[in-house]
Design a protein around this motif. Structure first.
Motif, short mmCIF file in Angstrom:
data_model
loop_
_atom_site.label_atom_id
_atom_site.label_comp_id
_atom_site.label_asym_id
_atom_site.label_seq_id
_atom_site.Cartn_x
_atom_site.Cartn_y
_atom_site.Cartn_z
N PRO A 93 0.86 -1.19 0.00
CA PRO A 93 0.00 0.00 0.00
C PRO A 93 0.89 1.24 0.00
CG PRO A 93 -0.45 -1.45 1.90
CD PRO A 93 0.85 -1.88 1.30
N TYR A 94 0.41 2.30 -0.61
CA TYR A 94 1.13 3.58 -0.60
C TYR A 94 0.23 4.64 0.04
CZ TYR A 94 4.86 1.78 -3.54
OH TYR A 94 5.94 1.06 -4.01
N TYR A 95 0.78 5.38 0.98
CA TYR A 95 0.05 6.46 1.64
C TYR A 95 0.63 7.79 1.19
CZ TYR A 95 -1.11 2.57 4.81
OH TYR A 95 -1.52 1.37 5.33
N ARG A 96 -0.19 8.54 0.49
CA ARG A 96 0.25 9.82 -0.07
C ARG A 96 1.59 9.66 -0.80
NH1 ARG A 96 -3.46 13.45 1.00
NH2 ARG A 96 -4.63 13.39 2.95
N VAL A 101 5.09 -0.39 3.35
CA VAL A 101 6.05 -1.44 3.73
C VAL A 101 7.37 -0.81 4.14
CG1 VAL A 101 7.42 -3.36 2.84
CG2 VAL A 101 4.97 -3.25 2.35
N ALA A 102 7.83 0.16 3.36
CA ALA A 102 9.08 0.84 3.71
C ALA A 102 8.95 1.56 5.05
CB ALA A 102 9.47 1.83 2.61
N ALA A 103 7.80 2.17 5.28
CA ALA A 103 7.58 2.87 6.55
C ALA A 103 7.60 1.90 7.72
CB ALA A 103 6.24 3.62 6.50
N ALA A 104 6.94 0.75 7.56
CA ALA A 104 6.92 -0.24 8.63
C ALA A 104 8.33 -0.76 8.92
CB ALA A 104 6.00 -1.40 8.26
N ILE A 113 1.94 7.48 10.73
CA ILE A 113 1.13 7.37 9.51
C ILE A 113 -0.09 8.29 9.59
CG2 ILE A 113 -0.22 5.81 8.08
CD1 ILE A 113 2.85 5.39 7.99
N ALA A 114 -0.68 8.42 10.78
CA ALA A 114 -1.81 9.34 10.94
C ALA A 114 -1.38 10.76 10.61
CB ALA A 114 -2.36 9.26 12.36
N ARG A 115 -0.20 11.16 11.10
CA ARG A 115 0.28 12.52 10.79
C ARG A 115 0.47 12.71 9.29
NH1 ARG A 115 2.85 12.04 16.11
NH2 ARG A 115 4.44 10.65 15.22
N VAL A 219 2.67 -5.93 15.99
CA VAL A 219 1.44 -5.14 16.06
C VAL A 219 1.66 -3.79 15.39
CG1 VAL A 219 -0.19 -4.00 17.61
CG2 VAL A 219 0.63 -6.30 18.14
N ARG A 220 2.82 -3.18 15.65
CA ARG A 220 3.12 -1.88 15.04
C ARG A 220 3.10 -2.00 13.51
NH1 ARG A 220 7.23 -0.18 12.53
NH2 ARG A 220 8.52 -1.96 13.19
N SER A 221 3.78 -3.01 12.98
CA SER A 221 3.82 -3.18 11.52
C SER A 221 2.44 -3.43 10.94
CB SER A 221 4.76 -4.33 11.16
OG SER A 221 6.08 -4.05 11.53
N ALA A 222 1.64 -4.26 11.62
CA ALA A 222 0.30 -4.56 11.13
C ALA A 222 -0.56 -3.30 11.09
CB ALA A 222 -0.36 -5.62 12.01
N LEU A 223 -0.46 -2.46 12.12
CA LEU A 223 -1.24 -1.22 12.16
C LEU A 223 -0.82 -0.28 11.03
CD1 LEU A 223 -1.35 -0.54 16.00
CD2 LEU A 223 -3.26 -1.26 14.55
N VAL A 224 0.47 -0.20 10.78
CA VAL A 224 0.95 0.67 9.70
C VAL A 224 0.43 0.18 8.35
CG1 VAL A 224 3.03 1.35 8.41
CG2 VAL A 224 2.99 1.50 10.91
#
Length: 283
Positions: A93-96, A101-104, A113-115, A219-224
């Motif tokens: 997935p890409y956010y903006r 995946v890279a972010a996680a 990610i919310a920010r 859990v952190r990676s799954a949420l991202v």
């Protein structure tokens, strides 16, 4: 008897031209099962059935008219909208425009990610004081771990709206702070604890497996990776409610209600029950 002919395949550029859409929207059609694709002549390309594309184009044309705006947003009941928020690609997935995946892998949290999704820029809505303890009228439900998590959360969030003085403030910085508080409260409700300033993944992991840093990382990676998924049913329901000007608590309630369905989030509970049955039977 004539030999059957091979179906005509066209590249993505031709499919986009026939449908009058961008490549991002074409990928959205495929991800929702409205179009199928096949590997193209080189490993990075995809091709599409011309007949399938033309049928979809015909349905789109039939839907236009007096309700053109709605028809462009909904195609036979399925939401298809241009969005700058997320894009689902085979690799991630890409956010903006940024790879989830890279972010996680880089250690990003759900708050990070919310920010990004909320376009906070210099503002950090999570820097506000942590949510207070549950109000008296909410506490009995919020801390009742005998209640199913989703039902407990859906019961409490409308009551929390009564405590939120800025719930209808349209200023973006205020709404971001309300959303940050609501995100923390939502996480605490799901595990039946008091809300606090811990990152959401840590609050959840500490409730499920205290002291397990590896599990907290999972859990952190799954949420991202699940922070946004274009227009799935719950996201679409929430955005419809938000478009009416309803406050964020009502918006979240709508999303959770849609999530509870057995064909959406409820499928998780069914899959878990299947795994438990298989484990119990020794399969």
């Amino acid at each position: 008897m004539t030999e059957p002919t091979e179906p005509e395949l066209i590249p993505a550029s031709d499919a986009c031209a026939l449908l009058g859409i961008s490549p991002a929207t074409l990928y959205a059609y495929v991800s929702r099962g409205q179009l199928s694709s096949r590997p193209g002549p080189d490993p990075r390309s995809r091709v599409y059935l011309r007949a399938e594309v033309e049928r979809l184009a015909q349905r789109k044309r039939a839907g236009r008219g007096a309700e053109r705006g709605a028809a462009q947003s909904l195609d036979r009941g399925l939401p298809v909208l241009e969005t700058r928020i997320s894009l689902i690609r085979p690799d991630a997935p890409y956010y903006r425009g940024r790879s989830a995946v890279a972010a996680a892998r880089a250690g990003a949290t759900l708050e990070d990610i919310a920010r990004l999704l909320w376009e906070c820029e210099e503002q950090d809505p999570f820097a506000v004081p942590p949510p207070p303890a549950w109000p008296e009228r909410v506490a009995a439900l919020a801390l009742d771990t005998a209640l199913p998590p989703l039902e407990r959360t859906m019961a409490c969030i409308p009551l929390l709206a009564l405590e939120q003085r800025q719930s209808l403030n349209a200023a973006a910085p205020v709404r971001r702070e309300v959303a940050a508080t609501l995100l923390r409260q939502n996480a605490a409700l799901l595990v039946g604890v008091q809300p606090d300033a811990r990152p959401v993944h840590r609050l959840l992991a500490d409730a499920w497996r205290p002291g397990d840093a590896g599990f907290a990382g999972l859990v952190r990676s799954a949420l991202v990776l699940c922070a946004d998924h274009e227009l799935n049913v719950s996201a679409f329901a929430a955005r419809v409610v938000a478009s009416t000007g309803a406050h964020l608590h009502a918006t979240v309630s709508a999303g959770l209600a849609a999530l509870s369905g057995p064909r959406h989030g409820g499928a998780t509970a069914r899959a878990h029950a299947l795994l438990l049955d298989a484990e119990a039977s020794g399969a």
